[in-house]
Design a protein around this motif. Structure first.
Motif, short mmCIF file in Angstrom:
data_model
loop_
_atom_site.label_atom_id
_atom_site.label_comp_id
_atom_site.label_asym_id
_atom_site.label_seq_id
_atom_site.Cartn_x
_atom_site.Cartn_y
_atom_site.Cartn_z
N ALA A 184 -58.94 82.46 40.29
CA ALA A 184 -58.05 83.51 39.78
C ALA A 184 -58.05 83.52 38.25
O ALA A 184 -58.08 84.59 37.61
N GLY A 185 -58.02 82.31 37.66
CA GLY A 185 -58.08 82.22 36.20
C GLY A 185 -59.35 82.81 35.66
O GLY A 185 -59.35 83.50 34.62
N ASP A 186 -60.48 82.46 36.36
CA ASP A 186 -61.76 83.03 35.90
C ASP A 186 -61.70 84.55 35.90
O ASP A 186 -62.20 85.22 34.99
N LEU A 187 -61.10 85.11 36.98
CA LEU A 187 -61.04 86.57 37.10
C LEU A 187 -60.12 87.16 36.03
O LEU A 187 -60.44 88.17 35.40
N PHE A 188 -58.93 86.50 35.78
CA PHE A 188 -58.02 86.97 34.72
C PHE A 188 -58.69 86.93 33.36
O PHE A 188 -58.54 87.84 32.53
N GLU A 189 -59.45 85.82 33.14
CA GLU A 189 -60.14 85.72 31.86
C GLU A 189 -61.19 86.81 31.74
O GLU A 189 -61.42 87.36 30.66
N ALA A 190 -61.83 87.14 32.88
CA ALA A 190 -62.86 88.18 32.86
C ALA A 190 -62.25 89.53 32.54
O ALA A 190 -62.89 90.38 31.90
N ILE A 191 -61.00 89.75 32.99
CA ILE A 191 -60.37 91.05 32.72
C ILE A 191 -59.48 90.97 31.47
O ILE A 191 -58.59 91.82 31.26
N ARG A 192 -59.65 89.87 30.66
CA ARG A 192 -58.99 89.69 29.38
C ARG A 192 -57.46 89.60 29.50
O ARG A 192 -56.73 90.30 28.81
N ASN A 193 -57.03 88.72 30.34
CA ASN A 193 -55.60 88.42 30.48
C ASN A 193 -55.44 86.91 30.31
O ASN A 193 -55.27 86.17 31.28
N PRO A 194 -55.49 86.38 28.99
CA PRO A 194 -55.54 84.94 28.76
C PRO A 194 -54.27 84.22 29.22
O PRO A 194 -54.33 83.08 29.66
N GLN A 195 -53.12 84.86 29.08
CA GLN A 195 -51.87 84.20 29.47
C GLN A 195 -51.90 83.86 30.95
O GLN A 195 -51.62 82.73 31.36
N LYS A 196 -52.21 84.86 31.78
CA LYS A 196 -52.31 84.63 33.22
C LYS A 196 -53.42 83.64 33.55
O LYS A 196 -53.29 82.79 34.45
N ALA A 197 -54.53 83.76 32.83
CA ALA A 197 -55.65 82.85 33.07
C ALA A 197 -55.24 81.42 32.79
O ALA A 197 -55.54 80.50 33.59
N LEU A 198 -54.49 81.18 31.64
CA LEU A 198 -54.08 79.83 31.30
C LEU A 198 -53.14 79.26 32.35
O LEU A 198 -53.25 78.09 32.77
N GLY B 208 -54.17 75.38 38.81
CA GLY B 208 -55.35 74.92 39.57
C GLY B 208 -55.98 73.66 39.01
O GLY B 208 -57.04 73.25 39.47
N CYS B 209 -55.29 73.04 38.01
CA CYS B 209 -55.78 71.78 37.40
C CYS B 209 -57.18 71.95 36.83
O CYS B 209 -57.97 71.00 36.81
N ALA B 210 -57.56 73.13 36.42
CA ALA B 210 -58.85 73.36 35.79
C ALA B 210 -58.66 73.19 34.29
O ALA B 210 -58.70 74.14 33.50
N PHE B 211 -58.37 71.95 33.88
CA PHE B 211 -57.95 71.69 32.51
C PHE B 211 -59.07 71.91 31.50
O PHE B 211 -58.80 72.24 30.34
N LEU B 212 -60.29 71.70 31.89
CA LEU B 212 -61.38 71.93 30.94
C LEU B 212 -61.38 73.38 30.48
O LEU B 212 -61.42 73.69 29.27
N LYS B 213 -61.31 74.28 31.48
CA LYS B 213 -61.28 75.70 31.13
C LYS B 213 -59.99 76.06 30.40
O LYS B 213 -59.97 76.89 29.47
N ALA B 214 -58.89 75.39 30.79
CA ALA B 214 -57.61 75.68 30.15
C ALA B 214 -57.63 75.26 28.69
O ALA B 214 -57.17 76.00 27.80
N VAL B 215 -58.16 74.03 28.41
CA VAL B 215 -58.23 73.54 27.03
C VAL B 215 -59.12 74.42 26.19
O VAL B 215 -58.81 74.78 25.03
N GLU B 216 -60.29 74.76 26.75
CA GLU B 216 -61.20 75.62 25.99
C GLU B 216 -60.54 76.97 25.68
O GLU B 216 -60.67 77.52 24.57
N LEU B 217 -59.81 77.53 26.67
CA LEU B 217 -59.12 78.81 26.44
C LEU B 217 -57.99 78.65 25.42
O LEU B 217 -57.80 79.49 24.53
N ALA B 218 -57.25 77.49 25.52
CA ALA B 218 -56.13 77.26 24.61
C ALA B 218 -56.62 77.07 23.18
O ALA B 218 -55.97 77.49 22.21
N ARG B 219 -57.75 76.38 22.99
CA ARG B 219 -58.27 76.19 21.63
C ARG B 219 -58.52 77.55 20.96
O ARG B 219 -58.40 77.69 19.74
N LEU B 220 -58.89 78.54 21.79
CA LEU B 220 -59.21 79.85 21.23
C LEU B 220 -57.96 80.71 21.05
O LEU B 220 -57.85 81.45 20.07
N THR B 221 -57.04 80.60 21.98
CA THR B 221 -55.92 81.55 21.97
C THR B 221 -54.56 80.89 21.78
O THR B 221 -53.66 81.51 21.22
N PHE B 222 -54.35 79.66 22.24
CA PHE B 222 -53.05 79.00 22.14
C PHE B 222 -53.24 77.57 21.63
O PHE B 222 -53.07 76.59 22.38
#
Length: 1519
Positions: free
Chosen positions: A880-894, A900-914
Motif C-alpha cells: 500500500a505504501g509503495d502504491l501511495f508513494e507511486a501516486i505521490r502521497n508521502p504522508q500515507k505512504a510513510l 507494515g514495518c518496512a522501515f528501510l523504505k520509510a527511512v528513505e522516504l523520511a530523509r527526503l520528506t520528513f
C-alpha cells in the motif's frame, strides 16, 4: 626293431613260473618301498649319468623321491610270450583297462578287482580275429567310453557306460589309411593318434570325422601329452620328436620338430619341466623346452641293462618311470637343483620286458604290463602320513596329495595346477575343509562337495586365520585384509580391508537363490569401521552401498539375494537396509535374536517377550507378533514347514510360521506372479496380506502382467485403478485378438500405463508419436490440465484453439479460479478486467503490482482507491505504501510503511520528506528488529537513534561482544558496570580468562572472577586473585565454601583442588570417604598421610566388605598387605574360588593349599574329592585333616578316594585319643591302624602293665619284651634294682640292665652284669668306666681301686692290672706308686712273660720319674731286664750298684757303665774323680781349664809316659 622276447632263455617257462611266484610272494610281504632282493636275482643299476652342456647329473639311488611298492598282481603272467599291448586308467580313477595279446579288454575297478571284459573286433570280419593287434587305448574324459586303436587301420570307440555290466556298444569308428600305432584321448571329443605312415591325426567323436594335424615321413612309435593335456609330442622311427599345441597356455613355446633323438624314442614322456626320451641305445635323455639336452643318463655300458621300451609320467609331471628288462627306472625332478635325480631302480628278476605302463590320474598307482602277459600294480608315493588318526595323506608327487577319510573311505585329490610343491596339508572347520600352502599359492577344498581351489598367495608366515562358517566360500583374514575364495574357483573372489573378523560381522551370499535375469549374484557385506557397513558386488568388484550408523554394530547379515541387509547395533536396535534404494529403516527395539528364514526374505526376530515376523520386508511397519515366555534358540525349515524353536525354562517349544506367507515371497522371487496371486486369494485380508497385494501389484505392473495387477487393485479396494486397468486390459485383449501378441505394446496401452503412473508427459509423447493429437488433448481435458492441452493444441495448430481458450476461461470462472482467469486476462492485455479479477480473488498485491506497471491504471483514481483499500484491509501495508508513494502521497505512504514495518523504505522516504522523523524511525526499526530476533541488525539502528543502552543490550543479545565492549567503554562507569559481567561470562566460556578477569574487574565483580578461575580448574590464578583482594582467613573460608558447593554439585575433582589449594587435604579425604570415592581418597592419603595408608586400606576393605562390594574390598585388603583378611572375607561369603585365587597369588607356599582344604571341607563328599583332585591336594588334605584333629573329614576323604590312607588316619586318631587320655579308644584305633605295638607303648608309658601285657600277647607278641623293659625301667626308678634286672633278663635285654646300672653309677653291677651276660661288650664298658673315673678325680680313683681289687679277688688279674695302671692322682703319689707296684707284682706273678714285660716297661719309667730308682731297678731285674735296671741305677747316680749289676749279671755292660760314668764326671766337672777312671780325659779337662800345674802334677803322679808327654804337649801348645 628287435623283438623284446629275444633275450629269454631257452628253458625259461618252468624256471620263470617258480621264480615269479616266489618273487611276488616276497614282494607282497615286504613293507618297504622298493623290492630289495629276496627274489632269485636283483641287480643294481650300473648306469652312469653323463653331464653334457647344460645338463645335470643323475645322482643315483640315494635321493628321496618317488617310491614304488608292489601292491598286487592284477593279471598273472603266462608261460610264454603273451604281451600286454596297452593299458589305460579312466579320468575319474574308478576304472582300469588292460588289453591282452588275445585282443580282449579287461576292466578293473580302483581296488584292483576285475569287474568286466569285452572283446575287440577287426575292421573286417573276413580277415579273422587275429588279423590285427591293438596298439593304443584311452578313456574319454567322462570315463564312459574307450577308444581302441588297431593295426588293421581303424579306431573303434566303445561306449562302456557308467556302471559295471552296462552293455558295450560301438558308438564311433574311424577308418584310416594305415595302421594305428599309438593313441591318446586328451580333450573332450578329440582323440589324437599316430599312424604307421607317419601322420598324426585327430578324431572327433561328435562329427565322426578325422583330420590330419601334421604329417612326417616316419613311422609314429610313441605319442604323449603334457600335464594339462593341451599339447602333444610324437616320437618317430627316425628319432624325430615333434611338438604340437592345441593351446600353448601362454608359454610361447614353438611347435613343430623339437629334436632328433639318437634312436627311435619308444619311451617318450612330456614332464612338467622337460621332455624325457629313451630307446634301444640304453640312454635316457632329458630335453629342454626348445630341444636342447638338459641331462643324459647313460646305461650303455651296463651289461645287465637292455633297451628301454616304454615310459610314463606322473600326473603332476614331477616323476618319470621308464620300463626296460626286469627293471623300472624312476627319475624325480629336483626343484632345488633344477635337475632330474634317479631314485633306486625297482628291479624284479624274471619280470622280463615291460611293454606298457599306465599311471593312475590321481598319481597313487602305477601299473606295469609285461611281455609274458602279467600286469603288476605298484603303490606310488613320496611319503604317507596319518592326520589325527582320521585321515591318510598320501603324497603321490611334490604337487599332488591324496587325502583319504579312514572312516568313510572317500578320497580327494589335492593338486597344484601350477606344479608347485605342496607343503603341510591341514584339515580344519570340523574336519571338512582342506588347507594347504605352496611357495606361491594357497589350496583350499571342501571334502563334502569335492570342490577344490588354488589361488595365488604370497607367503605370510602362516599368520592367516581361516573361517569356514559359509559353505560356499572360505574367508581368510591376514594383516587386516579379508580375502574370499569360492570353493571350486581358482580365482580370488574378492579382497577388502577390515579389522573386524567376527563371522557375525561379515555376510557373504553366493548364488544362494536364483533371480530372473541374473546369472551370477555374489555379494559381501562387512564393517569398514565399527559404525560403518560396506556392501560389495563381488562379480563386478564395485561398492554397491555404504551404510553409516550412529552406534556400534554387533551383527549383520544379507538376505539370500543380497538386496536387503539386516544389522543390529549395541543398543539392540534392529535395522533393515534396502541396498537398491539406499533406505534404512529401524524395525525393532530391544532385539535379542534375528534371522532370515532360509529360502525366503522373511525375517524372524525377538523383542523381549515377543516373537516378531516380517512376511513382507517391503513394508517393515507390517509386523506379526506373538507373545513368548522364553528365548529363541534356533530356526528350522524342512519338509514344507518352518518352526521357531524357543526354550521356556527346561522345556523346548516350537512356533510354526505361516508357510503360505513365506511361500508368497518365494513365488515373487521366482517371478511366478500367477502363483503368488492365487496364493493371496486364499488368505483373509490383513495388514500383512495387504502389504503383499501392494507388492504384487507393483511387480505385476513392472512386468506388464496387467490382469494380475487389476486383480491386486481390486483386492486392495482401489476401484479407480482397477477400473482403469480393466479398460486397459480390454484394449490390450482386443489388440491381441486382432494382431496377435499380448497387446501390451499397443500405444494406447502404453500411454494408459504411463497415465497410471502419473507420467503424463510420457503418455503425451506416446500419443503424439502416433499422431493421436485428439487423444492427447482428450487426456489433458479429462484431467482438467487445460494449460498442457492448450500447449499441445498450439504446438499442433489445432483449429479449435480459440474455442478451447474460451472454454478454459469460462471453466475457470465457473470453478471460481479468478486468479487463473486474471492471469489469462492480463496476458491478453485486458488490465482492468485482470485487476477486477485479482481483487475478486482476494489478491490485491497482484492488482497493485499490475497497477504500478501500467501508468493508465495509476491515473485511474477509482482503481487505485479500490486497490489501496483492499491492501490496507489485507494488512499489506508495504505494498500500500509503495502504491501511495507511486501516486505521490508521502504522508500515507510513510504511515503504511511504518505499519507494515518496512522501515528501510520509510527511512528513505523520511530523509527526503520528513527529516525529523528519521531518529524515531531508526529506534522503531531497531525495536522491530529486536522483536524479530535480528539483534545484530538492530545495533546500528539504535546507535543511529542514539539509544546506547538499547544498543548495548542488542549487541550483547546478538553476541557482538567486541562491539558491546566498545559501546560500554564510551559510557559512564555506573551505567556500564552491570553489563561487564555478562560479557565476562562469554569470554570465560571461551576460556579467554584474562579478558574475562579484566571485564569482571571493570564491573567490580572480582569474586565472580575467582569463581570463574575455580570452575575452570585454574587454582593458581584463582588463588593469586583471591590473595590480592582478600584476607587469608577469608580466602580459606571462601575456598572451603566453594569446595562444599562443588561437592554438592558432584564436582569432586574441583572441590579437591580447592581444599588442597588452602592446605586442607583432610577435608578432601573426608569428602571422598563420604562419597565412597575410595580410589581418590587413597591417592590423597598416600600423598599427605603416607603413614596412615595401610590402615586406611584396611579400614576401607572392612567397610566395603560390610557393603558387599567384595572385589573392591579385596583390592584394599591386598594393598594393606593383609591377604588373610581377603581370604577370610571370601570364605565367609562362600566364594571359595576367589579365596583360593587370592591365597595362591598372595599367600605363602602352603596358604592356597589350606584354602583348598577348607573349601573341600565345606563341600564334603564326592564334591570335596573332585575339588582336591583338581588341585592335586587330596593326599595333603587328608594328612592336614588328620593332623588337625578333623578325623571325620579325613576318614570320609580316605573312604571315597584313598583307602590306603585309612590306617594312617586311624594311627593319628589313636595318638589324638592317647593325648586326650582315652586309652581304651586309642587302643582300638592303634589296632585298626595295624600298629598294636603303639598301643603297647602307650600302656607302658602310662605304667598300665597289665593292659600292655594283654595287648602285646594278643596282637604283637614281639612287644612283650618291650613291656618287660618298661616294667624294668619303672623298677629302676623305684630303686628296685634286683627286680628290674630280673625283668630285663626275662626280656632278654641284659644290655639294658648294664645301661641302667651304668646310668645309676653302679659300675660294679654294670660290669658284673656285662661280664655275665654280655661279655663281648665288657672291654668297651671298662674303657668307658676308666674315662668316667678319670673325669671324676679322687672319687674316681677310689672307684678305680675298688674295681681293681674286685678284679683281683675275682682272679681277673689282667683287668686288675689295667685298673691299677689307670689310677692317676697327682695329690697322692704314694697311692699311685703302690698301685703301680701292685700292678707290676700281679703281672709278674700271674701274667705271661710278654704282658709282664709290657707292664714293667710301663711302670719302670714312671717309678724313675718319681725317683724310685732302686724300686724300678728291682722290677727290671725281676724280669732280667739288665740294661733297663742299669739305666735306672745310672739315672739315680747309684754308680756302684750299676757297676755291680753289670759285673755280676752282664759283664758286657761294664764298659757301657764306665762310659756313662765318665760322661757323668765330665758333665759334673769332677776332674779329681775322673783321674782315677781316665787320666787322659782328666788331663784334657785340666788343660781346658788352664790348670797347668794341676795337670802336670797329675801327670807326674802317673807312671805312664804317654800321660806325661801329653801333658807337656798341651802345656807347650798353650805357651
Amino acid at each position: 626293431m628287435r623283438k623284446a622276447g629275444r633275450s629269454l632263455p631257452v628253458t625259461w617257462p618252468e624256471r620263470r613260473a617258480a621264480a615269479h611266484a616266489c618273487c611276488w610272494q616276497l614282494l607282497g610281504r615286504s613293507a618297504g618301498c622298493c623290492y630289495r632282493g629276496n627274489a632269485p636275482r636283483e641287480t643294481r643299476s650300473r648306469g652312469r649319468s653323463r653331464s653334457g652342456p647344460g645338463s645335470g647329473s643323475g645322482s643315483g639311488a640315494g635321493g628321496v623321491g618317488m617310491q614304488l611298492r608292489h601292491v598286487r598282481t592284477l593279471l598273472t603272467p603266462q608261460d610264454g610270450a603273451a604281451k600286454v599291448t596297452c593299458m589305460a586308467w579312466s579320468y575319474n580313477n574308478t576304472k582300469f583297462a588292460v588289453c591282452t595279446v588275445d585282443r580282449v579288454v579287461l576292466l578293473y575297478d580302483e581296488h584292483g578287482e576285475r569287474r568286466d571284459k569285452f572283446s575287440t573286433k577287426p575292421a573286417d570280419a573276413k580277415y579273422g580275429r587275429k588279423s590285427y593287434v591293438v596298439k593304443g587305448m584311452a578313456f574319454s574324459p567322462d570315463s564312459t567310453k574307450i577308444a581302441i586303436g588297431q593295426t588293421d587301420n581303424i579306431i573303434y570307440v566303445y561306449k562302456i557306460g557308467e556302471e559295471w555290466g552296462d552293455k558295450k556298444v560301438i558308438c564311433n569308428k574311424f577308418i584310416q589309411t594305415s595302421a594305428v600305432t599309438c593313441l591318446l584321448w586328451s580333450a573332450e571329443n578329440i582323440i589324437v593318434f599316430g599312424l604307421a605312415e607317419g601322420k598324426v591325426r585327430l578324431a572327433n567323436t561328435k562329427t565322426n570325422k578325422s583330420t590330419t594335424i601334421y604329417g612326417t615321413e616316419s613311422f609314429v612309435v610313441s605319442l604323449t601329452s603334457n600335464v594339462s593335456g593341451k599339447g602333444i609330442l610324437s616320437g618317430h622311427a627316425d628319432g624325430t620328436i615333434v611338438r604340437y599345441f592345441f593351446d600353448d597356455e601362454g608359454s610361447g613355446e614353438s611347435q613343430g620338430k623339437l629334436v632328433t633323438h639318437p634312436c627311435p624314442p619308444y619311451a617318450l614322456t612330456w614332464a612338467s619341466n622337460s621332455v624325457v626320451a629313451a630307446g634301444c641305445d640304453k640312454k635316457i635323455i632329458a630335453y629342454g623346452k626348445e630341444g636342447h639336452i638338459v641331462q643324459t643318463f647313460d646305461y650303455s655300458r651296463d651289461p645287465f641293462e637292455k633297451e628301454f621300451t616304454t615310459a610314463a609320467t606322473s600326473p603332476g609331471g614331477q616323476s618319470v618311470v621308464i620300463g626296460s628288462y626286469n627293471r623300472l627306472r624312476v627319475l624325480n625332478w629336483s626343484p632345488r637343483r633344477s635337475a632330474w635325480e634317479e631314485a633306486r631302480p625297482k628291479e624284479i628278476a624274471h619280470l622280463y620286458t615291460i611293454t606298457a605302463l599306465a599311471w593312475k590320474r590321481d598319481g597313487s598307482r602305477l601299473c606295469a604290463g609285461t611281455l609274458c602277459g602279467g600286469v603288476e600294480q605298484f603303490d606310488c608315493c613320496l611319503r604317507r602320513s596319518i592326520y589325527k588318526n582320521k585321515f591318510e595323506m598320501t603324497y603321490v608327487g611334490p604337487s599332488q596329495v591324496i587325502v583319504k577319510n579312514l572312516s568313510t573311505g572317500t578320497r580327494v585329490v589335492l593338486k597344484s595346477h601350477y606344479g608347485y610343491e605342496i607343503e603341510e596339508v591341514k584339515i580344519l572347520g570340523k574336519e571338512r575343509y582342506l588347507v594347504a600352502h605352496t611357495s606361491d599359492t594357497l589350496l583350499l577344498g571342501d571334502l563334502n562337495s569335492n570342490k577344490l581351489s588354488e589361488v595365488a598367495w604370497q607367503g605370510s608366515g602362516g599368520n592367516e586365520k581361516f573361517f569356514f562358517d559359509n559353505e560356499n566360500v572360505c574367508m581368510i583374514f591376514n594383516a587386516g585384509e579379508l580375502t574370499l575364495v569360492e570353493y571350486g574357483s581358482n580365482e580370488i573372489l574378492g579382497s577388502v580391508r577390515t579389522e573386524f573378523m567376527n563371522p557375525h560381522l561379515i555376510s557373504v551370499r553366493i548364488n544362494e537363490r536364483r533371480q530372473r535375469g541374473v546369472e551370477e549374484n555374489k555379494r559381501l557385506a562387512y564393517l569398514i569401521d565399527i559404525k560403518t557397513i560396506a556392501a560389495v558386488d563381488l562379480v563386478g568388484g564395485y561398492n554397491i552401498g555404504t551404510i553409516s550408523h550412529d552406534s556400534k554394530i554387533d551383527w549383520l547379515e544379507l538376505n539370500e539375494t543380497g538386496h536387503k541387509l539386516l544389522f543390529r547395533d549395541k543398543k539392540m536396535r534392529l535395522q533393515l537396509y534396502d541396498i537398491e534404494s539406499s533406505t534404512k529403516t529401524m524395525i525393532l527395539n530391544y532385539c535379542s535374536y534375528v534371522q532370515w528364514v532360509p529360502g525366503s526374505d522373511v525375517v524372524v526376530a525377538q523383542n523381549r517377550n515377543s516373537l516378531c515376523i516380517w512376511y513382507n520386508n517391503d513394508a517393515p511397519e507390517r509386523v506379526t507378533m506373538f507373545p513368548l515366555k522364553g528365548d529363541i534358540v534356533n530356526l528350522e525349515r524342512s519338509n514344507g514347514k518352518t518352526e521357531v524353536i524357543v526354550t521356556e525354562g527346561v522345556n523346548t517349544v516350537s512356533y510354526t510360521l505361516d508357510e503360505g506367507l513365506i511361500e508368497f515371497g518365494t513365488a515373487i522371487d521366482d517371478g511366478d506372479y500367477n502363483r503368488a496371486a492365487a496364493f493371496l486369494e486364499t488368505l483373509e485380508m490383513s495388514t500383512e496380506t495387504e502389504a503383499m497385494w501392494k507388492t504384487l501389484s507393483r511387480l505385476a505392473l513392472e512386468a506388464r502382467q496387467l490382469h494380475i495387477a487389476e486383480r491386486c487393485f481390486s483386492a486392495l479396494g482401489h476401484v479407480a485403478k482397477a477400473r482403469f486397468l480393466h479398460e486397459t486390459n480390454e484394449i490390450a485383449d482386443q489388440v491381441a485378438k486382432e494382431y496377435g501378441g499380448d497387446g501390451t505394446d499397443y500405444y494406447q496401452v502404453r500411454a494408459r500405463l504411463a497415465m497410471l503412473e502419473k507420467n503424463y508427459k510420457l503418455a503425451e509423447m506416446i500419443f503424439l508419436e502416433q499422431n493421436a493429437v485428439e487423444e492427447a488433448m482428450d487426456m489433458y481435458q479429462e484431467l482438467h490440465m487445460w494449460d498442457e492441452c492448450i500447449v499441445v493444441a498450439e504446438a499442433k495448430g489445432h483449429p479449435a484453439l480459440d474455442k478451447l481458450r474460451r472454454g478454459y476461461y469460462q471453466w475457470l470462472l465457473d470453478t471460481q479460479q479468478e486468479e487463473k482467469a486474471g492471469e489469462l486476462q492480463e496476458n491478453e492485455g485486458e488490465y482492468l478486467a485482470a485487476v477486477s479479477l485479482y481483487l475478486r480473488a482476494g489478491l490485491p498485491a497482484r492488482a497493485a503490482r499490475l497497477a504500478m506497471e501500467r501508468d493508465e491504471l495509476l491515473a485511474n483514481g477509482d482503481i487505485t482507491n479500490r486497490i489501496t483499500t483492499a491492501l490496507i484491509k489485507g494488512e499489506l501495508y508495504e505494498q500500500a505504501g509503495d502504491l501511495f508513494e507511486a501516486i505521490r502521497n508521502p504522508q500515507k505512504a510513510l504511515e503504511c510503511y511504518r505499519k507494515g514495518c518496512a522501515f528501510l523504505k520509510a527511512v528513505e522516504l523520511a530523509r527526503l520528506t520528513f527529516p525529523a522523523e528519521v531518529v524515531k524511525l531508526e529506534e522503531a526499526w531497531g525495536d522491530h528488529l529486536v522483536q524479530q530476533k535480528q539483534l545484530d541488525a538492530a545495533i546500528n539502528h539504535y546507535i543511529e537513534a542514539r539509544c546506547s543502552i538499547k544498543a548495548i543490550e542488542a549487541a550483547i543479545g546478538a553476541r557482538q561482544w567486541k562491539k558491546a565492549i566498545y559501546i560500554l567503554d564510551l559510557q559512564d562507569t555506573r551505567t556500564a558496570a552491570k553489563y561487564y559481567p555478562k560479557i565476562a561470562q562469554h569470554y570465560a566460556a571461551l576460556q579467554e580468562y584474562q579478558i574475562a578477569e579484566e571485564l569482571y574487574s571493570k564491573g567490580d565483580r572480582t569474586k565472580d572472577a575467582i569463581d570463574m578461575y575455580t570452575q575452570a580448574g585454574l587454582w593458581e590464578q584463582a588463588h593469586k586473585l583471591a590473595t590480592q583482594c582478600m584476607r587469608q582467613e577469608d580466602v580459606t573460608v571462601f575456598y572451603i565454601t566453594q569446595a562444599r558447593e562443588m561437592e554438592k554439585q558432584g564436582k569432586y575433582r574441583e572441590a579437591e583442588r580447592l581444599y588442597i589449594t588452602v592446605e586442607e587435604p583432610d577435608l578432601a579425604i573426608t569428602m571422598y570417604k563420604k562419597c565412597k570415592m575410595y580410589d581418590e581418597m587413597i591417592l590423597l592419603v598416600a600423598k599427605y598421610h603416607k603413614d596412615l595408608l595401610s590402615d586406611t586400606h584396611l579400614h576401607l576393605g572392612k567397610e566395603l566388605e560390610t557393603e558387599g562390594r567384595l572385589q573392591e574390598a579385596e583390592y584394599h585388603y591386598l594393598e594393606a598387605k593383609d591377604w588373610k583378611a581377603t581370604v577370610n572375607m571370601y570364605r565367609v561369603n562362600a566364594m571359595w574360588e576367589e579365596a583360593y585365587r587370592v591365597a595362591k597369588a598372595h599367600g605363602g607356599a602352603n596358604s592356597y593349599k589350606h584354602v583348598a582344604y577348607l573349601w573341600a571341607k565345606s563341600l564334603g563328599g564326592e564334591a570335596a574329592v573332585k575339588l582336591l583332585n583338581k588341585f592335586g591336594l587330596l593326599e595333603m588334605a587328608i594328612d592336614h585333616a588328620a593332623d588337625n584333629g578333623v578325623f571325620d573329614f579325613a576318614f570320609e576323604l580316605a573312604r571315597l578316594s584313598m583307602k590306603q590312607k585309612t590306617p594312617e588316619i586311624h594311627f593319628k586318631y589313636a595318638m589324638f585319643l592317647e593325648d586326650e587320655g582315652k586309652f581304651e579308644e586309642a587302643e582300638a584305633e592303634f589296632i585298626k591302624a595295624g600298629k598294636p605295638k603303639e598301643a603297647v607303648l602307650m600302656f607302658v608309658h602310662n605304667q598300665n602293665w597289665d593292659a600292655a601285657q594283654r595287648v602285646a600277647e594278643a596282637h604283637d607278641p614281639d612287644s612283650v619284651a618291650d613291656v618287660l623293659v618298661g616294667q624294668a625301667r619303672f623298677a629302676f626308678e623305684q630303686k628296685e634294682f634286683q627286680k628290674a634286672e630280673a625283668f630285663l633278663l626275662r626280656a632278654q635285654r641284659p644290655e639294658l640292665a648294664v645301661k641302667y646300672y651304668k646310668e645309676a653309677g653302679m659300675w660294679s653291677d654294670a660290669l658284673r652284669t656285662c661280664k655275665e651276660y654280655v661279655p663281648s661288650r665288657l672291654e668297651a664298658l671298662q674303657e668307658e668306666y676308666d674315662r668316667e673315673a678319670t673325669q671324676k678325680g679322687t672319687r674316681g680313683v677310689e672307684g678305680m681301686l675298688e674295681q681293681a681289687r674286685q678284679w683281683e679277688q675275682a682272679g681277673e688279674y689282667a683287668r686288675a692290672v689295667d685298673c691299677y695302671l689307670k689310677v692317676q692322682d697327682p695329690n697322692n703319689s704314694l697311692l699311685v706308686e703302690k698301685c703301680w707296684l701292685k700292678a707290676a707284682e700281679l703281672a709278674i706273678k700271674f701274667l705271661g712273660q710278654p704282658r709282664s714285660v709290657e707292664v714293667i716297661r710301663l711302670v719302670g719309667p714312671q717309678l724313675v720319674a718319681m725317683k724310685k730308682y732302686g724300686t724300678a731297678a728291682e722290677l727290671y731285674l725281676n724280669l732280667d731286664l739288665i740294661r733297663e735296671a742299669i739305666d735306672a741305677f745310672i739315672e739315680g747316680e747309684e754308680w756302684n750298684k750299676a757297676k755291680r749289676v753289670a759285673k755280676e749279671l752282664d759283664p758286657r755292660s761294664q764298659e757301657y757303665v764306665d762310659e756313662r760314668y765318665k760322661e757323668y764326671l765330665k758333665t759334673q766337672g769332677k776332674v779329681d774323680s775322673l783321674v782315677g777312671v781316665d787320666v787322659m780325659a782328666a788331663l784334657d779337662m785340666y788343660a781346658d781349664r788352664e790348670q797347668w800345674e794341676k795337670c802336670l802334677e797329675t801327670a807326674a803322679k802317673q807312671v805312664t809316659a804317654p800321660a806325661l808327654c801329653s801333658a807337656c804337649d798341651l802345656s807347650s801348645t798353650q805357651n
